[in-house]
Design a protein around this motif. Structure first.
Motif, PDB file in Angstrom:
ATOM      1  N   ARG A 160       1.560  -9.790 -14.607  1.00 24.63           N
ATOM      2  CA  ARG A 160       2.261 -10.293 -13.416  1.00 24.63           C
ATOM      3  C   ARG A 160       2.218  -9.319 -12.250  1.00 24.63           C
ATOM      4  N   ILE A 161       1.736  -8.108 -12.506  1.00 26.41           N
ATOM      5  CA  ILE A 161       1.604  -7.123 -11.430  1.00 26.41           C
ATOM      6  C   ILE A 161       0.230  -6.474 -11.551  1.00 26.41           C
ATOM      7  N   ALA A 162      -0.547  -6.588 -10.494  1.00 25.25           N
ATOM      8  CA  ALA A 162      -1.816  -5.867 -10.413  1.00 25.25           C
ATOM      9  C   ALA A 162      -1.528  -4.555  -9.688  1.00 25.25           C
ATOM     10  N   TYR A 163      -2.025  -3.455 -10.233  1.00 19.10           N
ATOM     11  CA  TYR A 163      -1.750  -2.146  -9.651  1.00 19.10           C
ATOM     12  C   TYR A 163      -3.016  -1.318  -9.740  1.00 19.10           C
ATOM     13  N   ARG A 164      -3.385  -0.735  -8.636  1.00 18.90           N
ATOM     14  CA  ARG A 164      -4.608   0.066  -8.577  1.00 18.90           C
ATOM     15  C   ARG A 164      -4.302   1.358  -7.832  1.00 18.90           C
TER      16      ARG A 164
ATOM     17  N   LEU B 183       0.859  -1.173   0.000  1.00 16.49           N
ATOM     18  CA  LEU B 183       0.000   0.000   0.000  1.00 16.49           C
ATOM     19  C   LEU B 183       0.898   1.226   0.000  1.00 16.49           C
ATOM     20  N   ILE B 184       0.706   2.093  -0.981  1.00 13.08           N
ATOM     21  CA  ILE B 184       1.472   3.338  -1.086  1.00 13.08           C
ATOM     22  C   ILE B 184       0.506   4.458  -0.724  1.00 13.08           C
ATOM     23  N   LYS B 185       0.862   5.264   0.284  1.00 13.94           N
ATOM     24  CA  LYS B 185      -0.026   6.309   0.776  1.00 13.94           C
ATOM     25  C   LYS B 185       0.683   7.658   0.743  1.00 13.94           C
ATOM     26  N   TYR B 186      -0.059   8.693   0.324  1.00 10.10           N
ATOM     27  CA  TYR B 186       0.466  10.055   0.357  1.00 10.10           C
ATOM     28  C   TYR B 186      -0.687  11.025   0.170  1.00 10.10           C
ATOM     29  N   THR B 187      -0.430  12.276   0.456  1.00 15.58           N
ATOM     30  CA  THR B 187      -1.386  13.339   0.206  1.00 15.58           C
ATOM     31  C   THR B 187      -0.791  14.221  -0.882  1.00 15.58           C
ATOM     32  N   ARG B 188      -1.539  14.371  -1.972  1.00 19.09           N
ATOM     33  CA  ARG B 188      -1.053  15.163  -3.107  1.00 19.09           C
ATOM     34  C   ARG B 188      -0.935  16.623  -2.712  1.00 19.09           C
ATOM     35  N   ASP B 189       0.208  17.202  -3.035  1.00 21.67           N
ATOM     36  CA  ASP B 189       0.454  18.621  -2.798  1.00 21.67           C
ATOM     37  C   ASP B 189      -0.108  19.393  -3.991  1.00 21.67           C
TER      38      ASP B 189
ATOM     39  N   ALA C 264       8.305  -8.354  -8.787  1.00 23.08           N
ATOM     40  CA  ALA C 264       8.611  -7.150  -8.011  1.00 23.08           C
ATOM     41  C   ALA C 264      10.047  -6.696  -8.273  1.00 23.08           C
ATOM     42  N   LYS C 265      10.960  -7.644  -8.348  1.00 25.78           N
ATOM     43  CA  LYS C 265      12.369  -7.321  -8.599  1.00 25.78           C
ATOM     44  C   LYS C 265      12.539  -6.692  -9.980  1.00 25.78           C
ATOM     45  N   VAL C 266      11.912  -7.280 -10.982  1.00 23.37           N
ATOM     46  CA  VAL C 266      12.008  -6.750 -12.345  1.00 23.37           C
ATOM     47  C   VAL C 266      11.439  -5.333 -12.397  1.00 23.37           C
ATOM     48  N   LEU C 267      10.288  -5.110 -11.766  1.00 20.68           N
ATOM     49  CA  LEU C 267       9.689  -3.773 -11.753  1.00 20.68           C
ATOM     50  C   LEU C 267      10.636  -2.772 -11.118  1.00 20.68           C
TER      51      LEU C 267
ATOM     52  N   HIS D 108      -2.343   3.689  -3.383  1.00 15.80           N
ATOM     53  CA  HIS D 108      -2.028   2.796  -4.488  1.00 15.80           C
ATOM     54  C   HIS D 108      -1.860   1.398  -3.888  1.00 15.80           C
ATOM     55  N   LEU D 109      -2.386   0.404  -4.564  1.00 17.06           N
ATOM     56  CA  LEU D 109      -2.242  -0.971  -4.113  1.00 17.06           C
ATOM     57  C   LEU D 109      -1.523  -1.753  -5.211  1.00 17.06           C
ATOM     58  N   ALA D 110      -0.341  -2.255  -4.881  1.00 18.87           N
ATOM     59  CA  ALA D 110       0.457  -3.035  -5.823  1.00 18.87           C
ATOM     60  C   ALA D 110       0.490  -4.480  -5.370  1.00 18.87           C
ATOM     61  N   GLU D 111       0.274  -5.390  -6.322  1.00 24.60           N
ATOM     62  CA  GLU D 111       0.267  -6.815  -5.995  1.00 24.60           C
ATOM     63  C   GLU D 111       1.064  -7.585  -7.056  1.00 24.60           C
ATOM     64  N   PRO D 112       2.347  -7.805  -6.792  1.00 26.36           N
ATOM     65  CA  PRO D 112       3.138  -8.603  -7.728  1.00 26.36           C
ATOM     66  C   PRO D 112       2.774 -10.087  -7.617  1.00 26.36           C
ATOM     67  N   ALA D 113       2.809 -10.784  -8.741  1.00 21.32           N
ATOM     68  CA  ALA D 113       2.488 -12.214  -8.749  1.00 21.32           C
ATOM     69  C   ALA D 113       3.526 -13.017  -7.983  1.00 21.32           C
ATOM     70  N   ASP D 114       4.759 -12.517  -7.962  1.00 24.92           N
ATOM     71  CA  ASP D 114       5.845 -13.235  -7.292  1.00 24.92           C
ATOM     72  C   ASP D 114       6.993 -12.266  -7.019  1.00 24.92           C
TER      73      ASP D 114
END
Length: 105
Positions: free
Chosen positions: A41-45, A6-12, A67-70, A57-63
């Motif tokens: 291989r990566i779900a990203y929302r 989970l990536i969290k921030y408040t936009r400036d 994640a390493k390649v990304l 942002h919610l990132a879900e790598p398959a493996d």
């Protein structure tokens, strides 16, 4: 076990328009989908709180390899830097562990 981040921030608001930021996020996600190695291989929302400037942002790598390649991609590093800028330098990445979930549709 499924790993999620989970990536969290408040936009400036001083960093540009909401529309420009949304286009940048959409382009990043399209890049993941179009990548010959990462596509599928990566779900990203990306989600935004209805009221205010909070983004999630919610990132879900398959493996772990996906994640390493990304993380090795120059375009991912640029996107990460831009997210930090848009978030006013304050971005929190929270590794999540799934305890239980519904079946996927």
């Amino acid at each position: 076990m499924t790993k999620r981040f989970l990536i969290k921030y408040t936009r400036d608001p001083a960093t540009g328009s909401v529309e420009d930021w949304h286009r940048a996020v959409e382009a990043f996600i399209a890049g993941i989908d179009a990548d010959p190695v990462l596509g599928g291989r990566i779900a990203y929302r990306c989600m935004k709180a209805r009221d205010g400037e909070a983004y999630y942002h919610l990132a879900e790598p398959a493996d772990d390899e996906a994640a390493k390649v990304l993380n090795e991609q120059a375009w991912f590093k640029r996107y990460t830097e831009e997210t930090r800028r848009v978030g006013g330098g304050r971005v929190e990445v929270v590794p999540l562990e799934t305890i239980a979930e519904t079946r996927k549709r």
